[in-house]
Design an enzyme around this catalytic site. Structure first.
Site, short mmCIF file in Angstrom:
data_model
loop_
_atom_site.label_atom_id
_atom_site.label_comp_id
_atom_site.label_asym_id
_atom_site.label_seq_id
_atom_site.Cartn_x
_atom_site.Cartn_y
_atom_site.Cartn_z
N LYS A 1 -11.81 -2.09 5.87
CA LYS A 1 -11.44 -2.80 6.95
C LYS A 1 -11.64 -2.74 7.95
O LYS A 1 -12.04 -4.04 9.29
CB LYS A 1 -9.99 -2.67 6.89
CG LYS A 1 -9.75 -2.33 5.81
CD LYS A 1 -8.21 -3.90 5.23
CE LYS A 1 -7.94 -3.37 3.26
NZ LYS A 1 -7.59 -2.51 2.66
N TRP B 1 0.78 -1.17 0.02
CA TRP B 1 -0.23 0.01 -0.41
C TRP B 1 1.27 1.84 0.15
O TRP B 1 0.63 2.12 -0.48
CB TRP B 1 -1.36 0.09 1.29
CG TRP B 1 -1.80 -1.20 1.49
CD1 TRP B 1 -2.16 -2.41 1.69
CD2 TRP B 1 -2.80 -1.52 -0.13
NE1 TRP B 1 -2.71 -3.08 1.50
CE2 TRP B 1 -3.86 -3.45 0.19
CE3 TRP B 1 -3.68 -0.58 -1.13
CZ2 TRP B 1 -4.38 -3.43 -0.88
CZ3 TRP B 1 -4.17 -1.59 -2.20
CH2 TRP B 1 -5.34 -2.66 -1.39
N ASP C 1 -2.12 6.33 6.32
CA ASP C 1 -3.13 6.08 5.51
C ASP C 1 -3.05 4.35 6.70
O ASP C 1 -2.41 3.56 7.03
CB ASP C 1 -2.41 4.74 4.66
CG ASP C 1 -3.56 3.47 4.20
OD1 ASP C 1 -4.50 3.89 5.04
OD2 ASP C 1 -2.65 3.58 3.44
#
Ligand SMILES: *Cc1c(COP(=O)(O)O)cnc(C)c1O
Length: 354
Positions: A191, A100, A167
């Site tokens: 998530k 990511w 993030d």
């Protein structure tokens, strides 16, 4: 029978939240209309958006400190470029801790110079780089708090002479942190917060408006702030379910309480991984994630047996990401300690068989 859902995302949500959400699909607030067929400008939905924003700031302990909470479209992936669009004038730092952050770096490079302050690529991201130097003159430093795919998590955040952008897609609301050390936090809902379709962005308003480029309205945080996160039609269902999940968390005692449960779950699973000769942990111990535990079988020939036992026990979503292989148990907030217990029982049965 409801399965034990260890899926990495979209992920498990609290059963009572799903119950309420399904009721709102049929009849919201007794309006005789579905949540998904009323105007997002209606008083009933505006109240949902306001409550979701307030709960996000409250849970993070960021009320009255100049932060705004937004619920935007495009997933965390759009934030990879929106962050750079809005904040990157010349040079930004990125800590590369996995897939990511790699993707975030790729997007940011379109807007300016990127300094990779540290990387764990040499060991296929099984650890968090430490002792790296953060150079002066950065517009911001970008971090990924939890590496969903590799199962590592930043335990200690760097002090830097610039804005920290993080993030937190896969560990938002899971542990206590001084969230005020970050000037911008973003997290895709699916998530640890709600269904896919919305992304929470918590941003300190004072850091915006400093880049010289023009920003298209949809990509401009200031525009979204000025429209109270209703510049265009928000993902009403995702925002509503995220609000319900935050409410559930608040009623449970907030982050301090869920952190205790998350630690218990992680301890239970990691001690099994460490003691059981049939399994090997993937991430280095000190950097292990309390959200996503990655591990392998020491003998690949046991895979069929293990997979069969998992299936019999009603365990879902345990396959590792294709870039790591093996297994990954995602233990997001809504996963119960009992579910982890069921997994651990299956693992110890493997030891008896193995
Ligand atoms: C899943 C994930 C993303 C991507 O999220 P999308 O909402 O699918 O764009 C980004 N960062 C992290 C840490 C993730 O776990």
């Amino acid at each position: 029978m409801k399965k034990h859902n260890f899926s990495a995302g979209p992920c498990i949500l609290p059963q009572e939240v799903l119950q309420k959400a399904s009721e709102a699909i049929l009849d919201f607030n007794g309006l005789g209309l579905s949540l998904v067929e009323i105007s997002h400008r209606s008083k009933d939905f505006v109240a949902v958006m306001e409550k979701a924003q307030a709960l996000a700031l409250e849970l993070l302990g960021l009320e009255d400190q100049g932060y705004k909470a937004l619920f935007l479209h495009g997933g965390a992936s759009l934030e990879f470029l929106m962050v750079a669009y809005n904040l990157l004038e010349k040079k930004a730092g990125y800590l590369n801790t996995g897939t990511w952050s790699d993707k975030a770096i790729k997007e940011a490079k379109l807007f300016g110079e990127i300094v990779e302050v540290g990387s764990s690529k040499d060991e296929n991201f099984n650890y968090i780089p430490k002792g790296y130097i953060v150079p002066d003159g950065l517009d911001y430093l970008h971090l990924t708090s939890n590496n969903t795919i590799f199962g590592t998590q930043i335990k200690k955040f760097p002090k830097a002479n610039t804005s920290l952008v993080c993030d937190m897609s896969s560990d938002i609301f899971s542990r206590q942190l001084d969230f005020s050390q970050f000037d911008l936090i973003y997290a895709g809902a699916q998530k640890n917060m709600g269904p896919a379709g919305t992304t929470l962005v918590v941003v300190k308003e004072a850091i915006l408006g400093k880049v010289s480029r023009q920003i298209p309205s949809m990509l401009d945080y200031k525009v979204h702030i000025s429209k109270d996160s209703m510049f265009n039609t928000p993902a009403v269902f995702s925002v509503y379910v995220s609000m319900l999940t935050m409410e559930w968390l608040k009623n449970l005692g907030g982050i301090p309480e869920i952190e205790k449960i998350n630690e218990k779950k992680a301890q239970l699973l990691y001690s099994e991984i460490d003691l059981n000769p049939v399994f090997d942990g993937y991430a280095q111990k000190e950097d292990r994630s309390n959200m996503n535990a990655t591990f392998n079988l020491t003998d690949e020939d046991l895979k069929e047996t293990f997979d069969e036992l998992l299936k019999e026990a009603g365990i879902n979503g345990l396959n590792g990401h294709r870039s790591v292989g093996g297994y990954r148990a995602s233990m997001y907030n809504a996963l119960s300690l009992d579910s982890v217990g069921v997994l651990v029982d299956v693992m110890s049965e493997m030891e008896r068989k193995g």
